[in-house]
Design an enzyme around this catalytic site. Structure first.
Site, mmCIF file in Angstrom:
data_model
loop_
_atom_site.group_PDB
_atom_site.id
_atom_site.type_symbol
_atom_site.label_atom_id
_atom_site.label_comp_id
_atom_site.label_asym_id
_atom_site.label_seq_id
_atom_site.Cartn_x
_atom_site.Cartn_y
_atom_site.Cartn_z
ATOM 1 N N GLY A 19 35.952 9.832 8.447
ATOM 2 C CA GLY A 19 34.596 10.156 8.870
ATOM 3 C C GLY A 19 33.823 11.127 7.989
ATOM 4 N N ILE A 20 33.164 12.065 8.649
ATOM 5 C CA ILE A 20 32.248 12.991 7.969
ATOM 6 C C ILE A 20 33.001 13.946 7.032
ATOM 7 C CG2 ILE A 20 30.513 14.798 8.387
ATOM 8 C CD1 ILE A 20 30.185 13.330 11.239
ATOM 9 N N TYR A 168 33.776 18.743 25.657
ATOM 10 C CA TYR A 168 33.293 18.601 24.279
ATOM 11 C C TYR A 168 32.039 19.461 24.076
ATOM 12 C CZ TYR A 168 31.699 16.357 19.947
ATOM 13 O OH TYR A 168 31.286 16.132 18.643
HETATM 14 N N1 LIG Z 1 30.515 11.239 14.587
HETATM 15 C C1 LIG Z 1 29.498 11.816 15.211
HETATM 16 O O1 LIG Z 1 28.541 11.140 15.659
HETATM 17 C C2 LIG Z 1 29.469 13.317 15.400
HETATM 18 C C3 LIG Z 1 28.355 13.880 16.054
HETATM 19 C C4 LIG Z 1 28.314 15.259 16.220
HETATM 20 C C5 LIG Z 1 29.341 16.044 15.749
HETATM 21 N N2 LIG Z 1 30.416 15.485 15.127
HETATM 22 C C6 LIG Z 1 31.494 16.377 14.657
HETATM 23 O O2 LIG Z 1 31.776 16.120 13.301
HETATM 24 C C7 LIG Z 1 33.141 16.453 13.014
HETATM 25 C C8 LIG Z 1 33.804 15.299 12.267
HETATM 26 O O3 LIG Z 1 33.967 14.216 13.173
HETATM 27 P P1 LIG Z 1 33.942 12.683 12.744
HETATM 28 O O4 LIG Z 1 32.839 12.070 13.480
HETATM 29 O O5 LIG Z 1 34.016 12.526 11.274
HETATM 30 O O6 LIG Z 1 35.300 12.193 13.463
HETATM 31 P P2 LIG Z 1 36.641 11.533 12.898
HETATM 32 O O7 LIG Z 1 36.370 10.382 12.035
HETATM 33 O O8 LIG Z 1 37.477 11.310 14.125
HETATM 34 O O9 LIG Z 1 37.279 12.710 12.037
HETATM 35 C C9 LIG Z 1 37.823 13.839 12.647
HETATM 36 C C10 LIG Z 1 38.811 14.491 11.718
HETATM 37 O O10 LIG Z 1 39.430 15.577 12.438
HETATM 38 C C11 LIG Z 1 40.843 15.406 12.358
HETATM 39 N N3 LIG Z 1 41.523 15.951 13.525
HETATM 40 C C12 LIG Z 1 41.413 15.592 14.822
HETATM 41 N N4 LIG Z 1 42.258 16.317 15.572
HETATM 42 C C13 LIG Z 1 42.930 17.134 14.733
HETATM 43 C C14 LIG Z 1 43.939 18.095 14.897
HETATM 44 N N5 LIG Z 1 44.482 18.360 16.078
HETATM 45 N N6 LIG Z 1 44.391 18.743 13.800
HETATM 46 C C15 LIG Z 1 43.889 18.483 12.599
HETATM 47 N N7 LIG Z 1 42.924 17.581 12.361
HETATM 48 C C16 LIG Z 1 42.465 16.907 13.423
HETATM 49 C C17 LIG Z 1 41.051 13.900 12.261
HETATM 50 O O11 LIG Z 1 42.352 13.626 11.776
HETATM 51 P P3 LIG Z 1 43.025 12.170 11.964
HETATM 52 O O12 LIG Z 1 42.483 11.359 10.823
HETATM 53 O O13 LIG Z 1 44.478 12.447 11.855
HETATM 54 O O14 LIG Z 1 42.606 11.645 13.311
HETATM 55 C C18 LIG Z 1 39.943 13.547 11.279
HETATM 56 O O15 LIG Z 1 40.306 13.850 9.982
HETATM 57 C C19 LIG Z 1 33.786 16.776 14.359
HETATM 58 O O16 LIG Z 1 33.850 18.169 14.547
HETATM 59 C C20 LIG Z 1 32.830 16.168 15.365
HETATM 60 O O17 LIG Z 1 32.880 16.800 16.626
HETATM 61 C C21 LIG Z 1 30.499 14.141 14.943
#
Ligand SMILES: NC(=O)c1ccc[n+]([C@@H]2O[C@H](COP(=O)([O-])OP(=O)(O)OC[C@H]3O[C@@H](n4cnc5c(N)ncnc54)[C@H](OP(=O)(O)O)[C@@H]3O)[C@@H](O)[C@H]2O)c1
Length: 281
Positions: A19-20, A168
């Site tokens: 992801g991001i 969340y």
């Molecule tokens: N996507 C959206 O629309 C959105 C909107 C607002 C905010 N955000 C925020 O942006 C950030 C990135 O999210 P994303 O959307 O890119 O999600 P994502 O694709 O699920 O990526 C999340 C990352 O965090 C890692 N992670 C999760 N649990 C963990 C743990 N216990 N220990 C270590 N690493 C862990 C995941 O590892 P694995 O690869 O092993 O799962 C992955 O690398 C997050 O903080 C999220 O809340 C996202």
């Protein structure tokens, strides 16, 4: 105009395997930074590292093991980081989860609160000395537009009436409160701290948040490269060098919710967080 370069700068990004976070790592690697990513899955981490090197031609990409849902793992990761690097110019607290089912971390704490809030709180505090010694340094927290509501101090881990959405939202409000109070504590240190909302992006987030949420992400979300634009900007742009304690959306400062600007709430949460971490900070 000269192109921004992060040559000789060291960046640590949590959760850079998808992801991001992965797109942020890619973008900053293209600016020639040394990128230290964290992963909770060694194999996935190694695969990501090879992919990032191949797509950026930047060999300075390292991968450290860290499970943000374990205080022990965070402490070990920070120790390992410090044994390998003596500077840290940018820390990006990116890793996050969103579960609909109540789970607990390795320390027996509600998992969203532990991973999204307490983990970054601990990691940042453990790395503060290195960040200050690397000044100018930046801390960037990935929060969310979904940060409305308040901190449920009576039952912060939602032991009763668990709701994945409320847990969340609370974790992301917590990160904004942390950002604002930490910015005050870091005044005159040469280290800044800001947070940002990446917008709705199609990533792995929400894969455990139910069918409806998955559908929303899929139908309305953007490419995570778009979400990463703001984190890359906050990590690298000279425009934000002296800005601290702010909340950004699409590279612009925005006013977050009323509660997230409440310093009493921020102080109260800080005190509760310190209790969770006992003697760790
Ligand atoms: N996507 C959206 O629309 C959105 C909107 C607002 C905010 N955000 C925020 O942006 C950030 C990135 O999210 P994303 O959307 O890119 O999600 P994502 O694709 O699920 O990526 C999340 C990352 O965090 C890692 N992670 C999760 N649990 C963990 C743990 N216990 N220990 C270590 N690493 C862990 C995941 O590892 P694995 O690869 O092993 O799962 C992955 O690398 C997050 O903080 C999220 O809340 C996202």
């Amino acid at each position: 105009m000269s192109k921004t370069t992060l040559k000789n700068k060291i960046v640590l990004i949590t959760g850079a395997t998808s992801g991001i976070g992965k797109e942020t790592a890619r973008g900053l690697a293209k600016l020639d930074a040394t990128i230290v990513c964290t992963t909770r899955d060694k194999l996935k981490g190694e695969k990501t590292r090879s992919e990032l090197i191949a797509s950026t031609n930047n060999e300075k990409i390292d991968m450290l093991y860290c499970d943000l849902a374990s205080f022990e793992s965070i402490k070990n990761c920070c120790k390992e980081f410090k044994s390998k690097y003596n500077k840290l110019h940018v820390l990006i607290n990116n890793a996050g989860v969103w579960d609909f089912k109540r789970r607990e971390s390795k320390d027996g704490i509600e998992n969203i609160f532990a991973t999204n809030y307490l983990g970054p709180f601990l990691m940042t505090n453990l790395l503060l000395d290195t960040l200050k010694n690397s000044s100018p340094a930046r801390i960037i927290n990935a929060t969310s537009g979904l940060h409305y509501g308040t901190i449920n101090f009576d039952d912060i881990e939602f032991k009763h009436n668990y709701s994945g959405v409320r847990a969340y939202r609370q974790s992301k409000l917590g990160l904004i409160l942390f950002t604002r109070l930490l910015a005050k504590k870091l005044k005159e240190t040469g280290a800044t701290v800001n947070c940002y909302h990446p917008g709705l992006n199609i990533t792995n987030l929400g894969r455990d948040a139910g069918r409806f949420s998955r559908l929303i992400f899929k139908s309305m979300g953007k490419d995570p490269k778009i979400g990463a634009e703001t984190s890359i900007y906050l990590a690298s742009s000279p425009d934000v060098e002296n800005i601290t304690g702010e909340y950004f959306v699409k590279k612009k400062i925005k006013k977050p919710s009323k509660e997230s600007c409440d310093l009493n709430l921020a102080n109260q949460l800080w005190a509760v967080s310190k209790k969770y971490l006992k003697n760790d900070i």
